[in-house]
Design a protein around this motif. Structure first.
Motif, PDB file in Angstrom:
ATOM      1  N   SER A 130     -11.857  -0.411  10.391  1.00  0.00           N
ATOM      2  CA  SER A 130     -10.625   0.356  10.468  1.00  0.00           C
ATOM      3  C   SER A 130      -9.391  -0.527  10.510  1.00  0.00           C
ATOM      4  O   SER A 130      -8.320  -0.148  10.044  1.00  0.00           O
ATOM      5  N   VAL A 131      -9.511  -1.697  11.115  1.00  0.00           N
ATOM      6  CA  VAL A 131      -8.349  -2.577  11.246  1.00  0.00           C
ATOM      7  C   VAL A 131      -8.413  -3.720  10.238  1.00  0.00           C
ATOM      8  O   VAL A 131      -7.670  -4.681  10.347  1.00  0.00           O
ATOM      9  N   SER A 132      -9.292  -3.594   9.270  1.00  0.00           N
ATOM     10  CA  SER A 132      -9.463  -4.674   8.305  1.00  0.00           C
ATOM     11  C   SER A 132      -8.208  -4.868   7.480  1.00  0.00           C
ATOM     12  O   SER A 132      -7.458  -3.939   7.175  1.00  0.00           O
ATOM     13  N   VAL A 133      -7.975  -6.119   7.088  1.00  0.00           N
ATOM     14  CA  VAL A 133      -6.803  -6.463   6.294  1.00  0.00           C
ATOM     15  C   VAL A 133      -6.840  -5.808   4.913  1.00  0.00           C
ATOM     16  O   VAL A 133      -5.799  -5.646   4.274  1.00  0.00           O
ATOM     17  N   VAL A 134      -8.034  -5.383   4.465  1.00  0.00           N
ATOM     18  CA  VAL A 134      -8.114  -4.787   3.132  1.00  0.00           C
ATOM     19  C   VAL A 134      -7.332  -3.485   3.058  1.00  0.00           C
ATOM     20  O   VAL A 134      -6.935  -3.063   1.964  1.00  0.00           O
ATOM     21  N   TRP A 135      -7.099  -2.823   4.196  1.00  0.00           N
ATOM     22  CA  TRP A 135      -6.319  -1.596   4.163  1.00  0.00           C
ATOM     23  C   TRP A 135      -4.868  -1.866   3.789  1.00  0.00           C
ATOM     24  O   TRP A 135      -4.117  -0.945   3.471  1.00  0.00           O
ATOM     25  N   LEU A 136      -4.462  -3.140   3.803  1.00  0.00           N
ATOM     26  CA  LEU A 136      -3.117  -3.483   3.359  1.00  0.00           C
ATOM     27  C   LEU A 136      -2.921  -3.137   1.883  1.00  0.00           C
ATOM     28  O   LEU A 136      -1.794  -2.886   1.437  1.00  0.00           O
ATOM     29  N   ALA A 137      -4.013  -3.117   1.125  1.00  0.00           N
ATOM     30  CA  ALA A 137      -3.925  -2.733  -0.284  1.00  0.00           C
ATOM     31  C   ALA A 137      -3.434  -1.302  -0.416  1.00  0.00           C
ATOM     32  O   ALA A 137      -2.608  -0.984  -1.290  1.00  0.00           O
ATOM     33  N   MET A 138      -3.904  -0.424   0.466  1.00  0.00           N
ATOM     34  CA  MET A 138      -3.453   0.963   0.439  1.00  0.00           C
ATOM     35  C   MET A 138      -1.973   1.055   0.809  1.00  0.00           C
ATOM     36  O   MET A 138      -1.209   1.810   0.201  1.00  0.00           O
ATOM     37  N   ILE A 139      -1.566   0.289   1.801  1.00  0.00           N
ATOM     38  CA  ILE A 139      -0.165   0.291   2.213  1.00  0.00           C
ATOM     39  C   ILE A 139       0.719  -0.179   1.068  1.00  0.00           C
ATOM     40  O   ILE A 139       1.800   0.376   0.824  1.00  0.00           O
ATOM     41  N   LEU A 140       0.264  -1.197   0.338  1.00  0.00           N
ATOM     42  CA  LEU A 140       1.035  -1.701  -0.802  1.00  0.00           C
ATOM     43  C   LEU A 140       1.202  -0.614  -1.864  1.00  0.00           C
ATOM     44  O   LEU A 140       2.298  -0.448  -2.425  1.00  0.00           O
ATOM     45  N   ILE A 141       0.144   0.131  -2.132  1.00  0.00           N
ATOM     46  CA  ILE A 141       0.223   1.212  -3.119  1.00  0.00           C
ATOM     47  C   ILE A 141       1.220   2.275  -2.660  1.00  0.00           C
ATOM     48  O   ILE A 141       2.020   2.787  -3.463  1.00  0.00           O
ATOM     49  N   LEU A 142       1.211   2.598  -1.365  1.00  0.00           N
ATOM     50  CA  LEU A 142       2.144   3.598  -0.847  1.00  0.00           C
ATOM     51  C   LEU A 142       3.583   3.115  -0.951  1.00  0.00           C
ATOM     52  O   LEU A 142       4.490   3.905  -1.257  1.00  0.00           O
ATOM     53  N   VAL A 143       3.802   1.825  -0.731  1.00  0.00           N
ATOM     54  CA  VAL A 143       5.153   1.261  -0.870  1.00  0.00           C
ATOM     55  C   VAL A 143       5.598   1.337  -2.329  1.00  0.00           C
ATOM     56  O   VAL A 143       6.751   1.691  -2.629  1.00  0.00           O
ATOM     57  N   LEU A 144       4.697   1.014  -3.257  1.00  0.00           N
ATOM     58  CA  LEU A 144       5.031   1.099  -4.678  1.00  0.00           C
ATOM     59  C   LEU A 144       5.348   2.545  -5.081  1.00  0.00           C
ATOM     60  O   LEU A 144       6.281   2.796  -5.862  1.00  0.00           O
ATOM     61  N   ALA A 145       4.586   3.492  -4.557  1.00  0.00           N
ATOM     62  CA  ALA A 145       4.849   4.901  -4.852  1.00  0.00           C
ATOM     63  C   ALA A 145       6.217   5.316  -4.322  1.00  0.00           C
ATOM     64  O   ALA A 145       6.966   6.043  -4.995  1.00  0.00           O
ATOM     65  N   ALA A 146       6.545   4.847  -3.120  1.00  0.00           N
ATOM     66  CA  ALA A 146       7.867   5.140  -2.552  1.00  0.00           C
ATOM     67  C   ALA A 146       8.965   4.546  -3.418  1.00  0.00           C
ATOM     68  O   ALA A 146      10.030   5.160  -3.606  1.00  0.00           O
ATOM     69  N   LEU A 164       8.080  10.613 -10.764  1.00  0.00           N
ATOM     70  CA  LEU A 164       7.535  11.405  -9.659  1.00  0.00           C
ATOM     71  C   LEU A 164       6.059  11.722  -9.887  1.00  0.00           C
ATOM     72  O   LEU A 164       5.253  11.700  -8.948  1.00  0.00           O
ATOM     73  N   ALA A 165       5.701  12.010 -11.141  1.00  0.00           N
ATOM     74  CA  ALA A 165       4.296  12.298 -11.454  1.00  0.00           C
ATOM     75  C   ALA A 165       3.428  11.065 -11.254  1.00  0.00           C
ATOM     76  O   ALA A 165       2.306  11.155 -10.745  1.00  0.00           O
ATOM     77  N   ALA A 166       3.944   9.904 -11.660  1.00  0.00           N
ATOM     78  CA  ALA A 166       3.183   8.672 -11.460  1.00  0.00           C
ATOM     79  C   ALA A 166       3.000   8.393  -9.973  1.00  0.00           C
ATOM     80  O   ALA A 166       1.905   7.987  -9.539  1.00  0.00           O
ATOM     81  N   ALA A 167       4.039   8.622  -9.175  1.00  0.00           N
ATOM     82  CA  ALA A 167       3.925   8.429  -7.728  1.00  0.00           C
ATOM     83  C   ALA A 167       2.909   9.398  -7.132  1.00  0.00           C
ATOM     84  O   ALA A 167       2.099   9.030  -6.269  1.00  0.00           O
ATOM     85  N   ALA A 168       2.928  10.663  -7.617  1.00  0.00           N
ATOM     86  CA  ALA A 168       1.942  11.637  -7.146  1.00  0.00           C
ATOM     87  C   ALA A 168       0.526  11.200  -7.512  1.00  0.00           C
ATOM     88  O   ALA A 168      -0.401  11.306  -6.702  1.00  0.00           O
ATOM     89  N   GLY A 169       0.343  10.698  -8.737  1.00  0.00           N
ATOM     90  CA  GLY A 169      -0.974  10.215  -9.153  1.00  0.00           C
ATOM     91  C   GLY A 169      -1.454   9.066  -8.289  1.00  0.00           C
ATOM     92  O   GLY A 169      -2.642   8.976  -7.953  1.00  0.00           O
ATOM     93  N   MET A 170      -0.542   8.175  -7.906  1.00  0.00           N
ATOM     94  CA  MET A 170      -0.905   7.070  -7.021  1.00  0.00           C
ATOM     95  C   MET A 170      -1.379   7.598  -5.667  1.00  0.00           C
ATOM     96  O   MET A 170      -2.377   7.108  -5.111  1.00  0.00           O
ATOM     97  N   LEU A 171      -0.670   8.596  -5.141  1.00  0.00           N
ATOM     98  CA  LEU A 171      -1.083   9.172  -3.858  1.00  0.00           C
ATOM     99  C   LEU A 171      -2.423   9.885  -3.980  1.00  0.00           C
ATOM    100  O   LEU A 171      -3.255   9.815  -3.069  1.00  0.00           O
ATOM    101  N   GLY A 240      -7.297   4.683  -7.963  1.00  0.00           N
ATOM    102  CA  GLY A 240      -8.565   4.929  -7.276  1.00  0.00           C
ATOM    103  C   GLY A 240      -9.571   3.814  -7.500  1.00  0.00           C
ATOM    104  O   GLY A 240     -10.254   3.374  -6.566  1.00  0.00           O
ATOM    105  N   ILE A 241      -9.653   3.337  -8.738  1.00  0.00           N
ATOM    106  CA  ILE A 241     -10.594   2.258  -9.052  1.00  0.00           C
ATOM    107  C   ILE A 241     -10.177   0.959  -8.363  1.00  0.00           C
ATOM    108  O   ILE A 241     -11.005   0.257  -7.772  1.00  0.00           O
ATOM    109  N   VAL A 242      -8.885   0.642  -8.428  1.00  0.00           N
ATOM    110  CA  VAL A 242      -8.389  -0.584  -7.787  1.00  0.00           C
ATOM    111  C   VAL A 242      -8.663  -0.570  -6.295  1.00  0.00           C
ATOM    112  O   VAL A 242      -9.163  -1.556  -5.719  1.00  0.00           O
ATOM    113  N   LEU A 243      -8.367   0.545  -5.626  1.00  0.00           N
ATOM    114  CA  LEU A 243      -8.582   0.629  -4.180  1.00  0.00           C
ATOM    115  C   LEU A 243     -10.076   0.723  -3.851  1.00  0.00           C
ATOM    116  O   LEU A 243     -10.509   0.252  -2.789  1.00  0.00           O
ATOM    117  N   GLY A 244     -10.857   1.339  -4.725  1.00  0.00           N
ATOM    118  CA  GLY A 244     -12.300   1.384  -4.491  1.00  0.00           C
ATOM    119  C   GLY A 244     -12.894  -0.008  -4.457  1.00  0.00           C
ATOM    120  O   GLY A 244     -13.771  -0.319  -3.630  1.00  0.00           O
TER     121      GLY A 244
END
Length: 296
Positions: A130-146, A164-171, A240-244
């Motif tokens: 749960s606290v693994s550094v790999v979750w930073l990848a998800m945070i980076l994607i959320l920042v890019l979407a923002a 907006l559609a691309a940001a929605a797809g990222m989420l 999804g593939i990148v984060l998987g």
């Protein structure tokens, strides 16, 4: 694998039907409501939009069942075929046959999905700490979407819809990974609903899903489906593939032949999505809508 493919394609079909209904309803909303909760509050009073949301929810349930059986990298490309089903629904509604562009786009999307799965042969996957550094990848994607959302505020309507559609797809890609992670945790020995309740993933999944819906409805409000849907459909499987791979430790074959096939498959899939997104059938979902005085 066959059951997973059937579930994934059935999910894509319901998503495609749902998106057509949602966009037809959202396009009539005033532009000033974009990115505001008021947009959703107005849409929930429209039966057509509610039916579209119902179809999307059913699709997400089938998608979750597919993710329960297979890795994100194996399931995500199947979701990208939702645009084919959206096109088929539009063609049926307006009773016109599909043209050469639509058939070629369908072949590219379907062939790209098949090529990626055949060459990539996704496998593996695990539950990260749960606290693994790999979750930073998800945070980076959320920042890019923002960042895409902030950029959308300053551009013209077609570009706004695509961003907006691309940001929605990222989420939605993040949502798929969190869904897979939650389902895997639920199946672990010694884990159950109680353990899932005290983890942060389900709650984050809920927030991400709500934000994704707000963004994609705002994109549908800004422009016709042919402009908004392709960007969202292309962004979701890629993220999804990148984060998987980054978060869940999924693996793809990386020898030269396999890598070339995977890249070619993804390129064909994206090219087909863009081609189908420009179909005149999808443009017809805006007919019958009207532009409010503030729509400019």
């Amino acid at each position: 694998m066959i059951v997973t493919v059937i579930l994934g394609l059935a999910a894509a079909a319901l998503l495609g039907v749902g998106f057509v209904a949602q966009q037809h309803a959202a396009y009539a909303e005033p532009l000033k409501d974009m990115l505001r909760v008021r947009l959703l509050l107005d849409l929930v009073r429209k039966p057509l939009w509610l039916s579209g949301i119902g179809a999307m929810i059913c699709g997400q349930i089938l998608g979750a069942l597919a993710l329960q059986r297979a890795d994100v990298s194996r399931v995500e490309p199947l979701f990208a075929t939702n645009l084919i089903f959206a096109l088929a629904v539009a063609a049926a509604v307006y009773r016109e046959p599909l043209g050469g562009r639509e058939w070629l786009g369908a072949v590219l999307v379907s062939g790209g999905v098949a090529a990626f799965l055949v060459f990539g042969q996704p496998y593996g996957g695990r539950v990260p700490e749960s606290v693994s550094v790999v979750w930073l990848a998800m945070i980076l994607i959320l920042v890019l979407a923002a960042g895409l959302v902030l950029a959308a505020v300053r551009v013209v309507l077609p570009a706004k819809a695509m961003l907006l559609a691309a940001a929605a797809g990222m989420l939605f890609g993040v949502q798929d990974v969190l869904t897979r992670d939650s389902l895997v945790r639920l199946s672990l020995p010694g884990h159950g609903p109680g353990a899932l309740v005290v983890s942060w993933q389900p709650y984050t999944l809920f927030v991400i899903a709500l934000l994704g819906i707000l963004l994609n409805q705002s994109a549908f409000d800004a422009a016709p489906l042919r402009i908004s849907l392709p960007a969202m459909t292309a962004a979701e499987p890629v993220i999804g593939i990148v984060l998987g791979v980054a978060i869940l430790g999924e693996r793809l074959r990386v020898d030269p032949i396999a890598l070339a096939g995977e890249v070619a498959g993804l390129m064909a899939m994206v090219a087909g999505i863009i081609m189908l997104g420009r179909s005149p059938f999808l443009a017809k979902t805006e007919q019958g809508s009207y532009r409010r005085p503030d729509r400019r």
